[in-house]
Write a protein that holds these residues in place. Structure first.
Motif, PDB file in Angstrom:
ATOM      1  N   GLY A 167       0.665  -1.163  -0.141  1.00 37.36           N
ATOM      2  CA  GLY A 167      -0.036   0.346   0.035  1.00 37.36           C
ATOM      3  C   GLY A 167       0.913   1.649  -0.294  1.00 37.36           C
ATOM      4  N   GLN A 168       1.920   1.236  -0.392  1.00 39.53           N
ATOM      5  CA  GLN A 168       3.221   2.430   0.324  1.00 39.53           C
ATOM      6  C   GLN A 168       4.049   2.466  -1.237  1.00 39.53           C
ATOM      7  N   GLY A 169       3.025   1.795  -2.277  1.00 42.64           N
ATOM      8  CA  GLY A 169       4.547   1.793  -2.679  1.00 42.64           C
ATOM      9  C   GLY A 169       3.566   2.057  -4.345  1.00 42.64           C
ATOM     10  N   ASP A 170       4.278   2.413  -5.556  1.00 44.65           N
ATOM     11  CA  ASP A 170       3.664   2.688  -6.725  1.00 44.65           C
ATOM     12  C   ASP A 170       3.857   1.998  -7.841  1.00 44.65           C
ATOM     13  N   ALA A 171       4.178   0.784  -7.158  1.00 41.85           N
ATOM     14  CA  ALA A 171       4.847  -0.192  -8.504  1.00 41.85           C
ATOM     15  C   ALA A 171       6.081  -1.417  -8.124  1.00 41.85           C
ATOM     16  N   ILE A 172       5.671  -2.777  -8.450  1.00 44.25           N
ATOM     17  CA  ILE A 172       6.581  -3.689  -8.234  1.00 44.25           C
ATOM     18  C   ILE A 172       7.381  -4.526  -9.395  1.00 44.25           C
ATOM     19  N   LEU A 173       8.395  -4.363  -9.053  1.00 48.72           N
ATOM     20  CA  LEU A 173       9.169  -5.042 -10.239  1.00 48.72           C
ATOM     21  C   LEU A 173       9.269  -6.367 -10.233  1.00 48.72           C
ATOM     22  N   TYR A 174       9.240  -6.921 -11.187  1.00 47.81           N
ATOM     23  CA  TYR A 174       9.607  -8.763 -11.388  1.00 47.81           C
ATOM     24  C   TYR A 174      10.748  -8.935 -12.858  1.00 47.81           C
ATOM     25  N   GLY A 175      10.856 -10.438 -12.715  1.00 44.90           N
ATOM     26  CA  GLY A 175      10.878 -10.868 -13.400  1.00 44.90           C
ATOM     27  C   GLY A 175       9.880 -11.707 -13.701  1.00 44.90           C
ATOM     28  N   LYS A 176      10.250 -12.282 -14.574  1.00 42.79           N
ATOM     29  CA  LYS A 176       9.169 -13.256 -15.636  1.00 42.79           C
ATOM     30  C   LYS A 176       9.402 -14.376 -14.394  1.00 42.79           C
ATOM     31  N   ARG A 231      -3.614  -5.162  -6.265  1.00 37.21           N
ATOM     32  CA  ARG A 231      -4.183  -3.924  -6.526  1.00 37.21           C
ATOM     33  C   ARG A 231      -2.659  -2.590  -7.867  1.00 37.21           C
ATOM     34  N   ILE A 232      -1.646  -3.205  -6.716  1.00 35.66           N
ATOM     35  CA  ILE A 232      -0.579  -2.325  -7.270  1.00 35.66           C
ATOM     36  C   ILE A 232       0.202  -3.069  -8.681  1.00 35.66           C
ATOM     37  N   PRO A 233      -0.026  -1.850  -9.276  1.00 32.58           N
ATOM     38  CA  PRO A 233       1.091  -1.733 -10.716  1.00 32.58           C
ATOM     39  C   PRO A 233       2.576  -2.849 -11.257  1.00 32.58           C
ATOM     40  N   LYS A 234       2.225  -3.659 -11.486  1.00 37.30           N
ATOM     41  CA  LYS A 234       3.347  -4.599 -12.213  1.00 37.30           C
ATOM     42  C   LYS A 234       3.701  -4.330 -13.489  1.00 37.30           C
ATOM     43  N   ILE A 235       5.635  -4.621 -13.174  1.00 39.62           N
ATOM     44  CA  ILE A 235       6.190  -3.665 -14.222  1.00 39.62           C
ATOM     45  C   ILE A 235       7.081  -5.473 -14.643  1.00 39.62           C
ATOM     46  N   VAL A 236       7.346  -6.269 -15.918  1.00 35.85           N
ATOM     47  CA  VAL A 236       7.296  -7.093 -15.428  1.00 35.85           C
ATOM     48  C   VAL A 236       8.693  -7.703 -16.659  1.00 35.85           C
ATOM     49  N   PHE A 237       9.894  -7.860 -16.657  1.00 41.13           N
ATOM     50  CA  PHE A 237      10.672  -8.354 -17.421  1.00 41.13           C
ATOM     51  C   PHE A 237      11.232  -9.311 -18.098  1.00 41.13           C
ATOM     52  N   SER A 238      11.527  -9.718 -18.929  1.00 38.64           N
ATOM     53  CA  SER A 238      11.014 -11.062 -19.535  1.00 38.64           C
ATOM     54  C   SER A 238      11.402 -10.613 -21.205  1.00 38.64           C
ATOM     55  N   HIS A 239      12.615 -11.518 -21.315  1.00 35.34           N
ATOM     56  CA  HIS A 239      13.029 -11.801 -22.541  1.00 35.34           C
ATOM     57  C   HIS A 239      11.954 -12.961 -23.913  1.00 35.34           C
ATOM     58  N   THR A 240      11.945 -13.617 -22.888  1.00 35.52           N
ATOM     59  CA  THR A 240      10.644 -14.372 -23.386  1.00 35.52           C
ATOM     60  C   THR A 240       9.279 -14.266 -23.616  1.00 35.52           C
ATOM     61  N   LEU A 241       8.384 -13.760 -22.709  1.00 35.74           N
ATOM     62  CA  LEU A 241       7.010 -13.648 -22.510  1.00 35.74           C
ATOM     63  C   LEU A 241       6.727 -12.268 -23.445  1.00 35.74           C
ATOM     64  N   LYS A 242       5.255 -12.554 -24.216  1.00 31.96           N
ATOM     65  CA  LYS A 242       5.035 -11.709 -25.023  1.00 31.96           C
ATOM     66  C   LYS A 242       3.938 -10.796 -24.780  1.00 31.96           C
ATOM     67  N   SER A 297      11.947  -9.298  -7.392  1.00 32.05           N
ATOM     68  CA  SER A 297      12.457 -11.094  -7.894  1.00 32.05           C
ATOM     69  C   SER A 297      14.568 -11.210  -8.014  1.00 32.05           C
ATOM     70  N   ARG A 298      14.754 -12.185  -7.530  1.00 28.76           N
ATOM     71  CA  ARG A 298      15.659 -11.939  -7.192  1.00 28.76           C
ATOM     72  C   ARG A 298      16.823 -11.931  -8.183  1.00 28.76           C
ATOM     73  N   SER A 299      16.299 -11.916  -8.993  1.00 26.52           N
ATOM     74  CA  SER A 299      17.789 -11.944 -10.332  1.00 26.52           C
ATOM     75  C   SER A 299      17.522 -10.325 -10.987  1.00 26.52           C
ATOM     76  N   LEU A 300      16.416  -9.418 -10.317  1.00 25.12           N
ATOM     77  CA  LEU A 300      16.369  -8.238 -10.615  1.00 25.12           C
ATOM     78  C   LEU A 300      16.364  -7.624  -9.595  1.00 25.12           C
ATOM     79  N   ILE A 301      16.995  -7.829  -8.394  1.00 24.48           N
ATOM     80  CA  ILE A 301      17.619  -7.182  -7.069  1.00 24.48           C
ATOM     81  C   ILE A 301      19.285  -7.600  -7.453  1.00 24.48           C
ATOM     82  N   ILE A 302      19.688  -8.380  -8.236  1.00 20.52           N
ATOM     83  CA  ILE A 302      21.057  -9.141  -8.476  1.00 20.52           C
ATOM     84  C   ILE A 302      22.210  -7.557  -9.300  1.00 20.52           C
TER      85      ILE A 302
END
Length: 183
Positions: A36-45, A76-87, A120-125
């Protein structure tokens, strides 16, 4: 300027697989409030696909209110997904990233608004290597998993943290709040 906060669960032995751990009512409540304190969360695939599990609670609520509340918050929170394979992504509150991770995070940081979370672990790294994380929140479960992905296994340079706060749960889990110091 927004803060970039990496928030992740892990075991005492450093394993951060989303399928291990022992989340309970208190921890679900904590993460519901945090989202509830954020505007987005970033995830890997991979993490995005694991988090889709929570959508089932929107259609078929659990008997556990804290799980339902978390499901609502993660929906509710917007999610931005980083992936090379998801279309495409079919979660209404999710979008595929248009730019690379560094460019996206730098752009989000400059905007006004609430915190941006990294889940996501991969994004944190990757972001640790780019020195783009402002705060690291590690929820450590009082257990040894013995196998799985270690959070810091691909970090080869020194990174220094400053402990700024702790939160202890009745289960024995603890959240360590760290600021990253420049190295």
């Amino acid at each position: 300027m927004r803060k970039i906060i990496a928030a992740l669960n892990m075991t005492v032995d450093g394993i951060c697989d989303h399928t291990v751990g022992i989340p309970d009512v208190e921890i679900h409540q904590h993460y519901t409030e945090l989202l509830g304190q954020g505007d987005a969360i970033l995830y890997g695939k991979t993490t995005y696909q694991l988090m889709e599990y929570w959508r089932t609670f929107l259609e078929n609520p659990s008997e556990e209110k804290s799980m339902n509340d978390f499901a609502t918050a993660i929906d509710r929170i917007p999610k931005i997904v980083f992936s090379h394979t998801l279309k495409n992504v079919d979660w209404q509150s999710a979008t595929l990233a248009n730019n690379d991770l560094k460019e996206t995070v730098l752009e989000l940081k400059q905007q006004s608004g609430e915190n941006i979370f990294i889940g996501s672990r991969s994004l944190i790294i990757q972001l640790l290597k780019l020195n783009l994380i402002d705060e690291l929140q590690l929820c450590i479960y009082p257990m040894v998993e013995g196998k799985g992905l270690a959070l810091f296994e691909e970090i080869y340079d020194r990174i220094i943290f400053k402990l700024v706060k702790t939160k202890i749960f009745n289960s024995g889990a603890i959240i360590l709040y760290y600021q990253l110091l420049l190295y």
